[in-house]
Write an enzyme that holds these catalytic residues in place. Sequence first.
Site, PDB file in Angstrom:
ATOM      1  N   GLU A  51       0.832  -1.211   0.000  1.00 41.77           N
ATOM      2  CA  GLU A  51       0.000   0.000   0.000  1.00 41.77           C
ATOM      3  C   GLU A  51       0.866   1.260   0.000  1.00 41.77           C
ATOM      4  OE1 GLU A  51      -3.988  -0.524   2.326  1.00 41.77           O
ATOM      5  OE2 GLU A  51      -2.351  -1.391   3.529  1.00 41.77           O
ATOM      6  N   TYR A  84     -13.170  27.746   0.563  1.00 47.87           N
ATOM      7  CA  TYR A  84     -13.311  26.317   0.273  1.00 47.87           C
ATOM      8  C   TYR A  84     -12.101  25.767  -0.467  1.00 47.87           C
ATOM      9  CZ  TYR A  84     -18.200  27.842   0.820  1.00 47.87           C
ATOM     10  OH  TYR A  84     -19.362  28.413   1.250  1.00 47.87           O
ATOM     11  N   GLU A 102      -7.055   6.153  10.502  1.00 45.68           N
ATOM     12  CA  GLU A 102      -7.381   6.907  11.712  1.00 45.68           C
ATOM     13  C   GLU A 102      -6.372   8.030  11.928  1.00 45.68           C
ATOM     14  OE1 GLU A 102      -8.983   2.705  12.428  1.00 45.68           O
ATOM     15  OE2 GLU A 102      -7.303   3.629  11.368  1.00 45.68           O
ATOM     16  N   LYS A 139     -11.532   4.557   2.498  1.00 42.53           N
ATOM     17  CA  LYS A 139     -10.483   3.815   1.813  1.00 42.53           C
ATOM     18  C   LYS A 139     -11.171   2.704   1.019  1.00 42.53           C
ATOM     19  CE  LYS A 139      -6.122   1.514   2.871  1.00 42.53           C
ATOM     20  NZ  LYS A 139      -5.194   1.148   3.964  1.00 42.53           N
TER      21      LYS A 139
END
Length: 120
Positions: A21, A53, A73, A99
Amino acid sequence: MDEIRLRGLQFFGYHGVMPEETVTGQRFIVHLNLKIDLKQAGLTDSIKHTVDYAAVYRTVKEVVTGVPRRLIEAVAEDVAKVLLERFLLVEEVTVELEKPGAPIPGIFETVSVLMTRRRH
């Protein structure tokens, strides 16, 4: 408290527990709720009473595409922390980090974490 919501911000990052990953990377999707008093922005029509924004988007992109973390997290925590540091009018931020390509052996749409952090 009023809210500004940004939905479906997509970035490519290198976060994950599995070694591959952090090499191949994957897509992450962020949804934000920013709690902020928007009364003055509504009355004055001035951006100085709200948040830009585009600047929020750039900030989230910087975090999600930045330093690799093992856990989503930790990425979500970083996003919340940086948004509260940089956007002083924001009193509370809720971050949902998805994810969709998590390495789980099975059929699923997405994995996500949802966290809320307050200024005080």
